[in-house]
Design an enzyme around this catalytic site. Sequence first.
Site, PDB file in Angstrom:
ATOM      1  N   PHE A 116     -14.322  -1.745  -5.270  1.00 31.08           N
ATOM      2  CA  PHE A 116     -15.164  -1.142  -6.313  1.00 31.08           C
ATOM      3  C   PHE A 116     -15.102  -1.896  -7.637  1.00 31.08           C
ATOM      4  CE2 PHE A 116     -11.118   0.815  -7.526  1.00 31.08           C
ATOM      5  CZ  PHE A 116     -11.193   0.769  -8.915  1.00 31.08           C
ATOM      6  N   LYS A 119     -20.835  -5.152   3.090  1.00 29.37           N
ATOM      7  CA  LYS A 119     -20.483  -3.725   3.048  1.00 29.37           C
ATOM      8  C   LYS A 119     -19.779  -3.523   1.708  1.00 29.37           C
ATOM      9  CE  LYS A 119     -17.721  -0.869   3.277  1.00 29.37           C
ATOM     10  NZ  LYS A 119     -17.415  -0.026   2.094  1.00 29.37           N
ATOM     11  N   GLU A 157     -18.301   1.934  -1.490  1.00 33.17           N
ATOM     12  CA  GLU A 157     -19.181   3.108  -1.521  1.00 33.17           C
ATOM     13  C   GLU A 157     -19.140   3.803  -2.886  1.00 33.17           C
ATOM     14  OE1 GLU A 157     -16.362   2.570  -0.025  1.00 33.17           O
ATOM     15  OE2 GLU A 157     -15.408   4.369   0.798  1.00 33.17           O
ATOM     16  N   SER A 200      -7.471  -3.333  -1.301  1.00 31.06           N
ATOM     17  CA  SER A 200      -6.038  -3.053  -1.433  1.00 31.06           C
ATOM     18  C   SER A 200      -5.260  -3.684  -0.267  1.00 31.06           C
ATOM     19  CB  SER A 200      -5.815  -1.541  -1.464  1.00 31.06           C
ATOM     20  OG  SER A 200      -6.424  -0.965  -0.339  1.00 31.06           O
ATOM     21  N   CYS A 237      -7.792  -7.100 -10.183  1.00 24.81           N
ATOM     22  CA  CYS A 237      -6.695  -7.610  -9.364  1.00 24.81           C
ATOM     23  C   CYS A 237      -5.910  -8.664 -10.125  1.00 24.81           C
ATOM     24  CB  CYS A 237      -7.225  -8.194  -8.071  1.00 24.81           C
ATOM     25  SG  CYS A 237      -8.218  -9.641  -8.373  1.00 24.81           S
ATOM     26  N   GLU A 274       1.259  -1.325  -7.287  1.00 24.59           N
ATOM     27  CA  GLU A 274       0.063  -1.591  -8.099  1.00 24.59           C
ATOM     28  C   GLU A 274      -0.483  -0.261  -8.624  1.00 24.59           C
ATOM     29  OE1 GLU A 274      -3.547  -2.798  -5.991  1.00 24.59           O
ATOM     30  OE2 GLU A 274      -3.938  -4.251  -7.579  1.00 24.59           O
TER      31      GLU A 274
HETATM   32  P1  NAD Z   1      -9.922  -0.366  -1.062  1.00 27.07           P
HETATM   33  O1  NAD Z   1      -8.979  -1.146  -0.219  1.00 27.07           O
HETATM   34  O2  NAD Z   1      -9.767   1.100  -1.132  1.00 27.07           O
HETATM   35  O3  NAD Z   1     -11.425  -0.615  -0.551  1.00 27.07           O
HETATM   36  C1  NAD Z   1     -11.930  -1.904  -0.318  1.00 27.07           C
HETATM   37  C2  NAD Z   1     -12.988  -1.833   0.769  1.00 27.07           C
HETATM   38  O4  NAD Z   1     -12.390  -1.361   1.965  1.00 27.07           O
HETATM   39  C3  NAD Z   1     -14.132  -0.897   0.439  1.00 27.07           C
HETATM   40  O5  NAD Z   1     -15.339  -1.490   0.818  1.00 27.07           O
HETATM   41  C4  NAD Z   1     -13.818   0.346   1.256  1.00 27.07           C
HETATM   42  O6  NAD Z   1     -14.971   1.029   1.689  1.00 27.07           O
HETATM   43  C5  NAD Z   1     -13.069  -0.209   2.448  1.00 27.07           C
HETATM   44  N1  NAD Z   1     -12.057   0.734   2.961  1.00 27.07           N
HETATM   45  C6  NAD Z   1     -11.362   1.656   2.253  1.00 27.07           C
HETATM   46  N2  NAD Z   1     -10.518   2.338   3.061  1.00 27.07           N
HETATM   47  C7  NAD Z   1     -10.689   1.832   4.305  1.00 27.07           C
HETATM   48  C8  NAD Z   1     -10.086   2.111   5.566  1.00 27.07           C
HETATM   49  N3  NAD Z   1      -9.150   3.057   5.710  1.00 27.07           N
HETATM   50  N4  NAD Z   1     -10.479   1.404   6.622  1.00 27.07           N
HETATM   51  C9  NAD Z   1     -11.409   0.449   6.513  1.00 27.07           C
HETATM   52  N5  NAD Z   1     -12.017   0.137   5.335  1.00 27.07           N
HETATM   53  C10 NAD Z   1     -11.667   0.809   4.243  1.00 27.07           C
HETATM   54  O7  NAD Z   1      -9.905  -1.037  -2.502  1.00 27.07           O
HETATM   55  P2  NAD Z   1     -10.618  -0.521  -3.841  1.00 27.07           P
HETATM   56  O8  NAD Z   1      -9.913   0.689  -4.328  1.00 27.07           O
HETATM   57  O9  NAD Z   1     -12.085  -0.464  -3.646  1.00 27.07           O
HETATM   58  O10 NAD Z   1     -10.314  -1.750  -4.799  1.00 27.07           O
HETATM   59  C11 NAD Z   1      -9.127  -1.910  -5.518  1.00 27.07           C
HETATM   60  C12 NAD Z   1      -8.156  -2.816  -4.803  1.00 27.07           C
HETATM   61  O11 NAD Z   1      -8.751  -4.091  -4.553  1.00 27.07           O
HETATM   62  C13 NAD Z   1      -6.909  -3.115  -5.639  1.00 27.07           C
HETATM   63  O12 NAD Z   1      -5.787  -3.067  -4.796  1.00 27.07           O
HETATM   64  C14 NAD Z   1      -7.151  -4.528  -6.140  1.00 27.07           C
HETATM   65  O13 NAD Z   1      -5.991  -5.257  -6.447  1.00 27.07           O
HETATM   66  C15 NAD Z   1      -7.864  -5.116  -4.981  1.00 27.07           C
HETATM   67  N6  NAD Z   1      -8.603  -6.300  -5.373  1.00 27.07           N
HETATM   68  C16 NAD Z   1      -8.076  -7.505  -5.015  1.00 27.07           C
HETATM   69  C17 NAD Z   1      -8.710  -8.665  -5.393  1.00 27.07           C
HETATM   70  C18 NAD Z   1      -8.141  -9.984  -5.013  1.00 27.07           C
HETATM   71  O14 NAD Z   1      -8.823 -10.978  -5.227  1.00 27.07           O
HETATM   72  N7  NAD Z   1      -6.967 -10.069  -4.450  1.00 27.07           N
HETATM   73  C19 NAD Z   1      -9.899  -8.599  -6.155  1.00 27.07           C
HETATM   74  C20 NAD Z   1     -10.407  -7.346  -6.495  1.00 27.07           C
HETATM   75  C21 NAD Z   1      -9.743  -6.197  -6.093  1.00 27.07           C
END
Ligand code: NAD
Length: 497
Positions: free
Chosen positions: A149, A173, A176, A226, A281, A382
């Site tokens: 997000f 994808k 959401e 994450s 991140c 985090e």
């Molecule tokens: P998230 O892991 O909750 O979601 C990321 C994606 O995974 C979304 O599209 C979501 O729909 C999907 N998702 C969520 N739960 C899922 C599941 N159980 N099974 C399959 N798919 C699932 O992350 P977020 O809250 O949207 O974003 C924040 C996180 O992203 C933080 O941990 C941040 O550090 C990380 N991030 C990392 C980088 C990097 O370059 N390393 C960059 C941006 C964000």
Amino acid sequence: MNLIQHYVGGELITGSSNRRGKVFNPAIGEQKSEVILANKSDLDKTVTIAKKAFESWSIKPALQRARVMFKFKELIEKNSEELTELIVSEHGKVYEDAKGSLIRGLEVVEFACGIPQVLKGEFSENVGTNVDSWSMRQPLGVVAGITPFNFPAMVPMWMFPIAIACGNTFILKPSEKDPSCSIKLAELLKQAGLPDGVFNVVNGDKEVVDAILENKDIRAVSFVGSTSIAKYIYENAAKNEKRVQALGGAKNHLVVMPDCDIDGAVNGLMGAAYGSAGERCMAQSVAVAVGDIGDELVSRISKKVETLKVGPGMDKNSEMGPLVTKEHLEKVKGYVDLGVKEGANLVVDGRNIKLQGYENGFFIGGCLFDNVKKDMRIYKEEIFGPVLSVVRAKTFEEATKLINEHEYGNGVSIYTRDGDAGRTFASKIQVGMVGINVPIPVPMAFHSFGGWKRSLFGDSAMHGVEGVRFYTKLKTITSRWPSGIRSNPEFVMPTMK
Ligand code: NAD
């Protein structure tokens, strides 16, 4: 209620799922839209369309694919205000920050405009007598991107401009929580002349992510999110024989050496810890104060955190916007409660902030902890909010050891005037992206973005040459054009004579 659909085969579609997600405006705390959450059948149909589009897109000359990117770049510039407002309205970050993130994405499009240059292979004449050898890189097929997000434009743009320019077709994808920006980008790509089916957006949650992981025709998956989900994606994509790069979470340190320019370090930390409300991140959520600089550092930062202007992202005076959802706000507040329980010293407490006219917005003020210890959960985990932890270290060696022992290795910085300290730090630190007197060392589009340890699963970072490698496969050709008599069969391992 505004309904956010999918974008497939060059048009908006609703698909067959009746599941819906809620999209909020975080500044006012109200639901703004409903997003359709796709099912497996919607995803599989999209893959069929993308697979068909690959047949003609992949054989287009790279130069023609690059021309679409040039046009797309122009359209992003023309529509940058609308795109920025979409980011602010669903994510919450402040306008200038949202615009900056769009520009960082645009830079990847600019890189993709030069794709004919980076797709060039290698050639060796006469690897044996009258035998030539060359290599080329070819696209994979249908590839997918699953994004978080916190950067609804930039992170997808780390992926698809390069994937498409390399000749692949793409299924995005997006998160959401803030999916509208992706749909707008899809519309702009169509306007730029991208054939239908080359870029598709399928909205959804775990159900559609699992369908992506299981679909045999998807050749590669790029993920950012994450760490626990990154690991899940890495394992399951690999199990289903896909190429995968899965970028995870982070806990980034900024080392403040006693000889540094303290104003530079404090200003750097303010932006790096509290910019985008810490939902980056690359946020520097830990300051490591080395030697005797800790008291001065905490005193200077606390004054700035206390006067941080928190407000809605569209207000030009706001320095920090709200968090993305109420659940996330509760989680971040929970971490601040935990830090107090764990015995850290809460120097600035932003938990009880109230903004007139925005009482239901998902706001939290900047929080600052001092004397955080390495066994505390607020240090290890985090938080992804505007919470900065100051850890004290006696020496440079203690500071680097602390960082090297942390499970994450995304970004790190050091502020110092000592060239030897800076150089040793760059060489020895176990982190993928390193800043020296630079607070957020995000590599430019023509370099590559990626962390180490549990911040990246897989072998390739995003964008730059690593991105091109990820989205293409290598083919090496060895050829001989015999003149006159054909050669005799060889029954032993041939060596080039
Ligand atoms: P998230 O892991 O909750 O979601 C990321 C994606 O995974 C979304 O599209 C979501 O729909 C999907 N998702 C969520 N739960 C899922 C599941 N159980 N099974 C399959 N798919 C699932 O992350 P977020 O809250 O949207 O974003 C924040 C996180 O992203 C933080 O941990 C941040 O550090 C990380 N991030 C990392 C980088 C990097 O370059 N390393 C960059 C941006 C964000």
